[in-house]
Scaffold this active site. Structure first.
Site, mmCIF file in Angstrom:
data_model
loop_
_atom_site.group_PDB
_atom_site.id
_atom_site.type_symbol
_atom_site.label_atom_id
_atom_site.label_comp_id
_atom_site.label_asym_id
_atom_site.label_seq_id
_atom_site.Cartn_x
_atom_site.Cartn_y
_atom_site.Cartn_z
ATOM 1 N N ASP A 27 0.874 -1.160 0.000
ATOM 2 C CA ASP A 27 0.000 0.000 0.000
ATOM 3 C C ASP A 27 0.918 1.218 0.000
ATOM 4 O O ASP A 27 2.145 1.101 0.187
ATOM 5 C CB ASP A 27 -0.902 -0.028 1.238
ATOM 6 C CG ASP A 27 -2.038 0.975 1.159
ATOM 7 O OD1 ASP A 27 -2.164 1.651 0.117
ATOM 8 O OD2 ASP A 27 -2.789 1.090 2.138
ATOM 9 N N ASP A 29 -0.075 4.765 1.555
ATOM 10 C CA ASP A 29 -0.212 5.523 2.804
ATOM 11 C C ASP A 29 0.069 4.656 4.020
ATOM 12 O O ASP A 29 -0.509 3.582 4.186
ATOM 13 C CB ASP A 29 -1.623 6.109 2.914
ATOM 14 C CG ASP A 29 -1.910 7.114 1.811
ATOM 15 O OD1 ASP A 29 -1.083 8.010 1.615
ATOM 16 O OD2 ASP A 29 -2.957 6.988 1.145
ATOM 17 N N LYS A 176 -18.535 12.030 8.852
ATOM 18 C CA LYS A 176 -17.994 11.027 7.938
ATOM 19 C C LYS A 176 -17.848 11.595 6.530
ATOM 20 O O LYS A 176 -16.810 11.410 5.874
ATOM 21 C CB LYS A 176 -18.926 9.808 7.925
ATOM 22 C CG LYS A 176 -18.503 8.701 6.975
ATOM 23 C CD LYS A 176 -19.529 7.570 6.990
ATOM 24 C CE LYS A 176 -19.172 6.498 5.974
ATOM 25 N NZ LYS A 176 -20.190 5.416 5.951
ATOM 26 N N ASP A 177 -18.883 12.303 6.058
ATOM 27 C CA ASP A 177 -18.834 12.887 4.713
ATOM 28 C C ASP A 177 -17.771 13.976 4.614
ATOM 29 O O ASP A 177 -17.098 14.113 3.583
ATOM 30 C CB ASP A 177 -20.199 13.463 4.342
ATOM 31 C CG ASP A 177 -21.246 12.376 4.101
ATOM 32 O OD1 ASP A 177 -20.856 11.194 3.985
ATOM 33 O OD2 ASP A 177 -22.450 12.712 4.036
ATOM 34 N N SER A 178 -17.608 14.751 5.661
ATOM 35 C CA SER A 178 -16.611 15.827 5.645
ATOM 36 C C SER A 178 -15.195 15.268 5.594
ATOM 37 O O SER A 178 -14.334 15.774 4.856
ATOM 38 C CB SER A 178 -16.789 16.737 6.865
ATOM 39 O OG SER A 178 -18.042 17.390 6.831
ATOM 40 N N ILE A 179 -14.949 14.217 6.383
ATOM 41 C CA ILE A 179 -13.630 13.569 6.351
ATOM 42 C C ILE A 179 -13.374 12.976 4.968
ATOM 43 O O ILE A 179 -12.279 13.103 4.404
ATOM 44 C CB ILE A 179 -13.546 12.471 7.431
ATOM 45 C CG1 ILE A 179 -13.564 13.081 8.845
ATOM 46 C CG2 ILE A 179 -12.311 11.606 7.233
ATOM 47 C CD1 ILE A 179 -12.293 13.787 9.247
ATOM 48 N N ARG A 180 -14.386 12.334 4.400
ATOM 49 C CA ARG A 180 -14.259 11.767 3.054
ATOM 50 C C ARG A 180 -13.938 12.852 2.034
ATOM 51 O O ARG A 180 -13.071 12.669 1.159
ATOM 52 C CB ARG A 180 -15.561 11.068 2.675
ATOM 53 C CG ARG A 180 -15.576 10.436 1.279
ATOM 54 C CD ARG A 180 -16.999 10.295 0.781
ATOM 55 N NE ARG A 180 -17.658 11.600 0.652
ATOM 56 C CZ ARG A 180 -18.969 11.782 0.675
ATOM 57 N NH1 ARG A 180 -19.788 10.765 0.839
ATOM 58 N NH2 ARG A 180 -19.475 13.009 0.538
ATOM 59 N N ASP A 181 -14.604 14.009 2.151
ATOM 60 C CA ASP A 181 -14.408 15.081 1.175
ATOM 61 C C ASP A 181 -13.012 15.692 1.252
ATOM 62 O O ASP A 181 -12.508 16.218 0.254
ATOM 63 C CB ASP A 181 -15.464 16.166 1.369
ATOM 64 C CG ASP A 181 -16.842 15.716 0.894
ATOM 65 O OD1 ASP A 181 -16.924 14.684 0.207
ATOM 66 O OD2 ASP A 181 -17.836 16.403 1.220
ATOM 67 N N VAL A 182 -12.404 15.642 2.419
ATOM 68 C CA VAL A 182 -11.020 16.119 2.534
ATOM 69 C C VAL A 182 -10.114 15.332 1.590
ATOM 70 O O VAL A 182 -9.166 15.873 1.006
ATOM 71 C CB VAL A 182 -10.517 16.011 3.990
ATOM 72 C CG1 VAL A 182 -9.022 16.333 4.079
ATOM 73 C CG2 VAL A 182 -11.304 16.940 4.897
ATOM 74 N N HIS A 183 -10.435 14.043 1.414
ATOM 75 C CA HIS A 183 -9.682 13.204 0.486
ATOM 76 C C HIS A 183 -10.173 13.385 -0.947
ATOM 77 O O HIS A 183 -9.401 13.688 -1.859
ATOM 78 C CB HIS A 183 -9.799 11.733 0.888
ATOM 79 C CG HIS A 183 -9.148 11.400 2.198
ATOM 80 N ND1 HIS A 183 -9.713 11.732 3.411
ATOM 81 C CD2 HIS A 183 -7.993 10.766 2.485
ATOM 82 C CE1 HIS A 183 -8.930 11.322 4.393
ATOM 83 N NE2 HIS A 183 -7.873 10.728 3.852
#
Length: 444
Positions: A27, A29, A176-183
């Site tokens: 992997d 990361d 959860k969506d905010s953390i996902r959007d950071v990526h």
């Protein structure tokens, strides 16, 4: 102190010989690349701002900053009740590690909430993070989940302190969506690419491991969920501009874990600019970068990188920890052996010992993390995190650099761990201290 644990060792759950391994898959990361603590602060701040700007959360939550010492991996979050907790391999909650917001929930309240300290199987997520009972419990296994847990706890804390009525399920989904959007929106990728030296640590160790494997003729491949340009920038920093020469296959935006079992998505070639091409792929060629899926039907052996392992082993090697654990074990044995004494004076001493044992357990927990203790143990049982690690990883280590200490033909042998029925009961063992100790304690 003569049997100190080696933080750079590789530990095995199954017997495995490196001489049998001809192909190494990595992997990206937290395997090939290690990040500094600045990254988690970045993810926390960016997700917090997304909550405010896009999900219309109160701007006052911006006062909360990322605390790298609050959470540990492997914790469970009860989505309906909005509490974060540590659970052992047998589904028992470790009392004293249940947090609502940033405050610990009293043991009595936890027991009332769950009608004991055991979480039923149907409420637990399975080994793949899903639950037959819906999103009742979510386990956070990934290192990237540390800022997510902290952000959840901080926003919960704000709502509780300000008596704001809210739906816990909505909060969980928004965070959860905010953390996902950071990526997915590239916020994290752009920040790292702009300042590689600030965010990437120990590049020379990864370079040395890859060079060693290449010198011994091992084939290597890289599979990551990250985009092509991001991986290229990091690998150029770690290895050099010719990094792709080391790998026989490079696969980006793999969308793991579905990558390993979804047959519907064929490979696509990615050009130097990260653009997907339409060519039909008949075979994977060295030096090329691909996107999409591959079904793995071979008998792969797995190795897990657990960065927290090194710091925990160093704590376990301290004289204070060794002395505390030695006395804690002795005290437990004394409690079992001496409980046959039913007179009032003896029972008073036994109660004092129980109190001391509880205090020592709390002190031991605090040696690792004040709120949640060790990543691998509750008071006496393995954690749910370790249960999953034991099931899915043949070997595990603190970093890829641990491979440098072993020959490429080394065989790892798991230690034989005694089962409970293979050990004598405390009452059958020779006393660890002099038997008159109870009488001496009574005299004092």
């Amino acid at each position: 102190m003569s049997n100190l644990l080696n933080p750079d060792a590789i530990f095995s759950n199954n017997e495995m010989s490196l001489s049998d391994i001809e192909i190494y898959g990595f992997d990206y990361d937290y395997t090939l690349v290690f990040y500094s603590r600045h990254l988690h602060t970045l993810i926390f701040n960016a997700a917090r701002d997304l909550l405010i700007n896009e999900h219309r959360y109160p701007a006052e939550i911006r006062k909360y900053e990322y605390d790298p010492n609050f959470a540990i991996r492997g914790l469970h979050y009860d989505v309906q009740r909005a509490v974060l907790m540590k659970i052992d391999a047998f589904h028992y909650i470790q009392l004293g590690t249940v947090y609502r917001g940033l405050s610990v929930v009293p043991d009595e309240e936890v027991i009332e909430m769950y009608e004991g300290s055991h979480v039923p199987l149907e409420q637990m997520s399975d080994f793949y993070g899903k639950s037959s009972h819906g999103n009742t419990m979510k386990q956070f296994m990934d290192i990237f989940s540390l800022p997510e847990m902290t952000l959840l706890s901080c926003v919960n804390e704000y709502f509780l302190k300000n008596n704001i009525d809210y739906e816990p399920v909505h909060l969980y989904k928004d965070v959860k969506d905010s953390i996902r959007d950071v990526h997915t929106k590239g916020i994290m990728y752009r920040a790292i690419e702009a300042d590689v030296e600030k965010y990437i640590c120990y590049p020379e160790q990864t370079r040395a491991v890859l060079a060693k494997l290449a010198d011994h003729g091992k084939k290597m491949f890289l599979i990551t969920n990250s985009p092509s340009s991001f991986v290229d920038k990091g690998m150029r920093y770690i290895v050099g501009k010719d990094w792709r020469d080391l790998f026989d296959v490079v696969i980006v935006q793999a969308e793991k874990p579905n990558f390993f079992n979804d047959k519907r998505r064929p490979f696509r070639k990615v050009n130097e600019k990260g653009v997907l091409l339409w060519d039909k792929i008949y075979k994977l060629q060295k030096g090329q970068i691909y996107k999409q899926d591959l079904t793995l039907k071979h008998g792969w052996r797995t190795g897990a990188i657990i960065p927290e392992l090194r710091s925990e082993l160093r704590i376990m090697n301290t004289e204070q920890y060794i002395q505390t654990m030695t006395w804690l074990q002795t005290l437990t044995g004394l409690l079992e052996q001496m409980q046959v004494h039913r007179d009032a004076e003896s029972q008073l001493v036994l109660q004092e010992w129980k109190k001391e044992r509880k205090e020592m357990r709390e002190m031991t927990k605090g040696s690792f993390n004040t709120q949640f203790g060790s990543l691998f143990r509750t008071d006496q049982n393995p954690t749910y995190f370790l249960r999953r690690l034991s099931r899915f990883a043949d070997i595990y280590m603190a970093s890829l650099s641990c491979l440098l200490s072993y020959d490429v033909s080394h065989t790892f042998y798991p230690r034989r761990t005694p089962l409970q029925h293979e050990l004598p009961a405390w009452s059958d063992r020779p006393p660890a201290t002099r038997l008159p100790l109870l009488q001496e304690a009574q005299a004092k």
